[in-house]
Design an enzyme around this catalytic site. Structure first.
Site, PDB file in Angstrom:
ATOM      1  N   ASP A  30       0.832  -1.210   0.000  1.00  0.00           N
ATOM      2  CA  ASP A  30       0.000   0.000   0.000  1.00  0.00           C
ATOM      3  C   ASP A  30       0.867   1.261   0.000  1.00  0.00           C
ATOM      4  O   ASP A  30       1.987   1.248   0.508  1.00  0.00           O
ATOM      5  CB  ASP A  30      -0.897  -0.030   1.248  1.00  0.00           C
ATOM      6  CG  ASP A  30      -2.061   0.940   1.140  1.00  0.00           C
ATOM      7  OD1 ASP A  30      -2.331   1.446   0.029  1.00  0.00           O
ATOM      8  OD2 ASP A  30      -2.705   1.188   2.177  1.00  0.00           O
ATOM      9  N   ARG A  34       0.131   7.657  -2.511  1.00  0.00           N
ATOM     10  CA  ARG A  34       0.612   8.718  -1.598  1.00  0.00           C
ATOM     11  C   ARG A  34       2.108   8.961  -1.789  1.00  0.00           C
ATOM     12  O   ARG A  34       2.578  10.094  -1.686  1.00  0.00           O
ATOM     13  CB  ARG A  34       0.293   8.335  -0.142  1.00  0.00           C
ATOM     14  CG  ARG A  34      -1.162   8.610   0.211  1.00  0.00           C
ATOM     15  CD  ARG A  34      -1.566   7.935   1.486  1.00  0.00           C
ATOM     16  NE  ARG A  34      -1.637   6.494   1.306  1.00  0.00           N
ATOM     17  CZ  ARG A  34      -1.498   5.602   2.284  1.00  0.00           C
ATOM     18  NH1 ARG A  34      -1.233   6.003   3.510  1.00  0.00           N
ATOM     19  NH2 ARG A  34      -1.609   4.327   2.037  1.00  0.00           N
ATOM     20  N   ARG A  43      -0.279   9.085 -10.026  1.00  0.00           N
ATOM     21  CA  ARG A  43      -0.538   7.792  -9.386  1.00  0.00           C
ATOM     22  C   ARG A  43       0.052   6.650 -10.217  1.00  0.00           C
ATOM     23  O   ARG A  43       0.556   5.673  -9.674  1.00  0.00           O
ATOM     24  CB  ARG A  43      -2.052   7.574  -9.198  1.00  0.00           C
ATOM     25  CG  ARG A  43      -2.657   8.470  -8.124  1.00  0.00           C
ATOM     26  CD  ARG A  43      -4.133   8.133  -7.902  1.00  0.00           C
ATOM     27  NE  ARG A  43      -4.325   6.797  -7.382  1.00  0.00           N
ATOM     28  CZ  ARG A  43      -4.172   6.456  -6.093  1.00  0.00           C
ATOM     29  NH1 ARG A  43      -3.824   7.362  -5.199  1.00  0.00           N
ATOM     30  NH2 ARG A  43      -4.366   5.216  -5.703  1.00  0.00           N
ATOM     31  N   ASN A  78     -10.632  -3.513  -5.875  1.00  0.00           N
ATOM     32  CA  ASN A  78      -9.938  -2.524  -6.707  1.00  0.00           C
ATOM     33  C   ASN A  78     -10.635  -2.280  -8.050  1.00  0.00           C
ATOM     34  O   ASN A  78     -10.349  -1.290  -8.729  1.00  0.00           O
ATOM     35  CB  ASN A  78      -8.481  -2.919  -6.958  1.00  0.00           C
ATOM     36  CG  ASN A  78      -7.585  -2.780  -5.745  1.00  0.00           C
ATOM     37  OD1 ASN A  78      -6.585  -3.474  -5.603  1.00  0.00           O
ATOM     38  ND2 ASN A  78      -7.930  -1.881  -4.825  1.00  0.00           N
TER      39      ASN A  78
END
Ligand code: FPP
Length: 252
Positions: A30, A34, A43, A78
């Site tokens: 994960d 970010r 992204r 997802n």
């Protein structure tokens, strides 16, 4: 792992001695998004950096002789992400296989897939099949790639199989169910690693992680490197696992 001269791996740091090692490590990779944001990148760039982080991590687990590593590449949830992002992640999965299959094979790595293949695009299905077949006779570390994987779906599928096999209620045992999971025959997850600072399991290997030790790190996945692998394994080696029992020195 054998070093590919076109893309040499940096020399590995010395291996720390570990008193106990997990037999199965599951990783929730994960924080790609970010991490990208923190670098002023898209992204997609984050997922690409995430894919690039995988090779040295597998290599380190192999050096530690951890027999099974399962990577959460794409969950059943997802599919709710924007279409372009879904395509980016799945394409990176296919590219990962294209660019690493020879090297994985040379190093005795066995690749397996966890999750339904029905929803995967045909080009990824083909790559996954090729990787699984090409490495099926290897006897080194097993790397499970979870694409379109969901723990609840997996358990429901196993229950449906038990019904289809005509099992009576008395035959429905943990062993009967486990034999119908996609991880049948593999050790339970001993260590579940999640990067990116969130502390949850997100439908990953829920049956298999019942007695896993959890290791959460604030590092984003693209920052997870061999030293982070060592840190997770050292932490695991210091955990006291009791599996619901009482330790011998805890009597009254
Ligand atoms: C979570 O980060 C990451 C994913 C959903 C995808 C992981 C995919 C890869 C690392 C690339 C391909 C995979 C393989 C196995 C070759 P996030 O997007 O949720 O990050 P965020 O929480 O920071 O937004």
């Amino acid at each position: 792992m054998v070093v590919n001269p076109a893309n040499p791996a940096p020399a590995s740091p010395p291996l720390p001695a570990l008193a106990v090692k997990p037999q199965h490590v599951a990783i929730i990779m994960d924080g790609n998004g970010r991490w990208a944001q923190s670098q002023g990148l898209s992204r997609s760039d984050g997922h690409r950096a995430g894919a690039d982080a995988i090779r040295p991590v597998i290599r380190r687990f192999a050096e530690h002789q951890v027999p099974v590593v399962t990577l959460f590449g794409f969950s059943t949830e997802n599919w709710g992400r924007p279409k372009a992002e879904i395509e980016t992640i799945l394409k990176l999965g296919a590219e990962f296989i294209d660019s690493h299959l020879d090297e994985l094979n040379q190093n005795g790595v066995r690749v397996a897939h966890l999750g339904g293949t029905d929803r995967l695009p045909i080009w990824l299905r083909r790559r996954v099949k090729k990787a699984v077949e090409a490495t099926s006779h290897n006897d080194g570390i097993l790397v499970n790639l979870a694409f379109n994987y969901g723990g609840r779906d997996e358990i429901l599928d196993a229950v449906k199989r038990m019904l289809a096999d005509g099992l009576k209620p008395g035959d429905v045992t943990p062993e009967a169910l486990e034999a119908r999971l996609t991880t049948a025959g593999l050790p339970d997850v001993d260590l579940l690693v999640r990067t990116g600072g969130e502390q949850r399991v997100s439908n990953f290997l829920v049956w298999q992680s019942t007695y896993a030790e959890y290791y959460f790190t604030p590092k984003f996945w693209p920052e997870f490197d061999p030293e982070e692998v060592d840190a997770a394994l050292l932490e695991f080696a210091h955990r006291h696992r009791r599996f619901g029992l009482v330790a011998p020195d805890e009597g009254d």
